[in-house]
Design a protein around this motif. Structure first.
Motif, PDB file in Angstrom:
ATOM      1  N   ASP A   1      -9.366   2.855   6.239  1.00 17.54           N
ATOM      2  CA  ASP A   1      -8.323   2.283   7.089  1.00 17.54           C
ATOM      3  C   ASP A   1      -8.723   0.896   7.603  1.00 17.54           C
ATOM      4  OD1 ASP A   1      -6.906   4.588   6.655  1.00 17.54           O
ATOM      5  OD2 ASP A   1      -7.371   5.474   8.608  1.00 17.54           O
TER       6      ASP A   1
ATOM      7  N   VAL B   1       0.856  -1.177   0.000  1.00 16.50           N
ATOM      8  CA  VAL B   1       0.000   0.000   0.000  1.00 16.50           C
ATOM      9  C   VAL B   1       0.895   1.230   0.000  1.00 16.50           C
ATOM     10  CG1 VAL B   1      -1.794   1.264   1.222  1.00 16.50           C
ATOM     11  CG2 VAL B   1      -1.794  -1.226   1.271  1.00 16.50           C
ATOM     12  N   ARG B   2       0.739   2.050  -1.021  1.00 16.51           N
ATOM     13  CA  ARG B   2       1.470   3.318  -1.068  1.00 16.51           C
ATOM     14  C   ARG B   2       0.609   4.374  -0.411  1.00 16.51           C
ATOM     15  NH1 ARG B   2       3.632   3.671  -7.223  1.00 16.51           N
ATOM     16  NH2 ARG B   2       4.776   1.722  -7.195  1.00 16.51           N
ATOM     17  N   VAL B   3       1.192   5.066   0.542  1.00 17.60           N
ATOM     18  CA  VAL B   3       0.459   6.084   1.291  1.00 17.60           C
ATOM     19  C   VAL B   3       1.221   7.397   1.210  1.00 17.60           C
ATOM     20  CG1 VAL B   3      -0.384   6.758   3.557  1.00 17.60           C
ATOM     21  CG2 VAL B   3      -0.510   4.367   2.859  1.00 17.60           C
ATOM     22  N   ASN B   4       0.520   8.433   0.799  1.00 16.83           N
ATOM     23  CA  ASN B   4       1.087   9.772   0.807  1.00 16.83           C
ATOM     24  C   ASN B   4       0.700  10.402   2.145  1.00 16.83           C
ATOM     25  OD1 ASN B   4       1.726  12.451   0.540  1.00 16.83           O
ATOM     26  ND2 ASN B   4       0.827  12.686  -1.486  1.00 16.83           N
ATOM     27  N   ARG B   5       1.622  10.469   3.065  1.00 11.23           N
ATOM     28  CA  ARG B   5       1.345  10.979   4.409  1.00 11.23           C
ATOM     29  C   ARG B   5       0.868  12.436   4.395  1.00 11.23           C
ATOM     30  NH1 ARG B   5       0.786   6.541   7.262  1.00 11.23           N
ATOM     31  NH2 ARG B   5       2.572   5.177   7.164  1.00 11.23           N
TER      32      ARG B   5
ATOM     33  N   CYS C   1     -13.452   4.343  -2.162  1.00 11.71           N
ATOM     34  CA  CYS C   1     -12.047   3.939  -2.016  1.00 11.71           C
ATOM     35  C   CYS C   1     -11.626   3.320  -3.343  1.00 11.71           C
ATOM     36  CB  CYS C   1     -11.924   2.916  -0.887  1.00 11.71           C
ATOM     37  SG  CYS C   1     -10.248   2.342  -0.619  1.00 11.71           S
TER      38      CYS C   1
ATOM     39  N   HIS D   1      -5.740   9.897   0.771  1.00 10.89           N
ATOM     40  CA  HIS D   1      -5.180   8.970  -0.202  1.00 10.89           C
ATOM     41  C   HIS D   1      -6.138   7.790  -0.387  1.00 10.89           C
ATOM     42  CE1 HIS D   1      -3.980   5.928   2.790  1.00 10.89           C
ATOM     43  NE2 HIS D   1      -3.723   6.973   3.565  1.00 10.89           N
ATOM     44  N   HIS D   2      -6.254   7.302  -1.603  1.00 15.49           N
ATOM     45  CA  HIS D   2      -7.130   6.207  -2.006  1.00 15.49           C
ATOM     46  C   HIS D   2      -8.618   6.547  -1.900  1.00 15.49           C
ATOM     47  CE1 HIS D   2      -3.339   4.088  -1.128  1.00 15.49           C
ATOM     48  NE2 HIS D   2      -3.667   3.383  -2.194  1.00 15.49           N
TER      49      HIS D   2
ATOM     50  N   ARG E   1     -12.488   8.029   5.743  1.00 10.19           N
ATOM     51  CA  ARG E   1     -11.093   7.709   6.093  1.00 10.19           C
ATOM     52  C   ARG E   1     -11.027   6.522   7.036  1.00 10.19           C
ATOM     53  NH1 ARG E   1      -9.751  13.875   7.483  1.00 10.19           N
ATOM     54  NH2 ARG E   1      -9.557  14.673   5.356  1.00 10.19           N
TER      55      ARG E   1
ATOM     56  N   TYR F   1      -8.266   1.535  -5.494  1.00  5.69           N
ATOM     57  CA  TYR F   1      -6.934   0.949  -5.345  1.00  5.69           C
ATOM     58  C   TYR F   1      -6.664   0.053  -6.546  1.00  5.69           C
ATOM     59  CZ  TYR F   1      -9.801  -2.897  -3.619  1.00  5.69           C
ATOM     60  OH  TYR F   1     -10.751  -3.878  -3.500  1.00  5.69           O
TER      61      TYR F   1
END
Length: 76
Positions: free
Chosen positions: A59, A8-12, A28, A17-18, A55, A30
């Motif tokens: 998660d 899972v790529r997450v942009n903090r 969502c 994201h997603h 969100r 992906y």
């Protein structure tokens, strides 16, 4: 037989994201990358208009999928 690996790529810097908002409903999205080098885009309606709830649901889904991947890897 090759197995899929959860990544899972997450942009903090982007708490959404997603996520994307389609006419007020949060979704969502992906991409699944398969062992045969193909990929599939998936979209899942979160059935909410509240971004904070979206969100949280995103998660939860990612945590569930991570748990499933882990259990499959251990059971094999």
């Amino acid at each position: 037989m090759k197995k899929s690996i959860l990544k899972v790529r997450v942009n903090r810097n982007n708490p959404n994201h997603h996520l994307w908002n389609n006419n007020g409903t949060w979704w969502c999205h992906y991409t699944v990358h398969n062992p045969d080098f193909t990929s599939e885009r998936h979209r899942l309606s979160l059935n909410t208009r509240d971004v904070k709830k979206a969100r949280r649901l995103r998660d939860i889904k990612f945590a569930e999928w991570a748990g499933e991947c882990f259990r499959k890897g251990v059971a094999a």
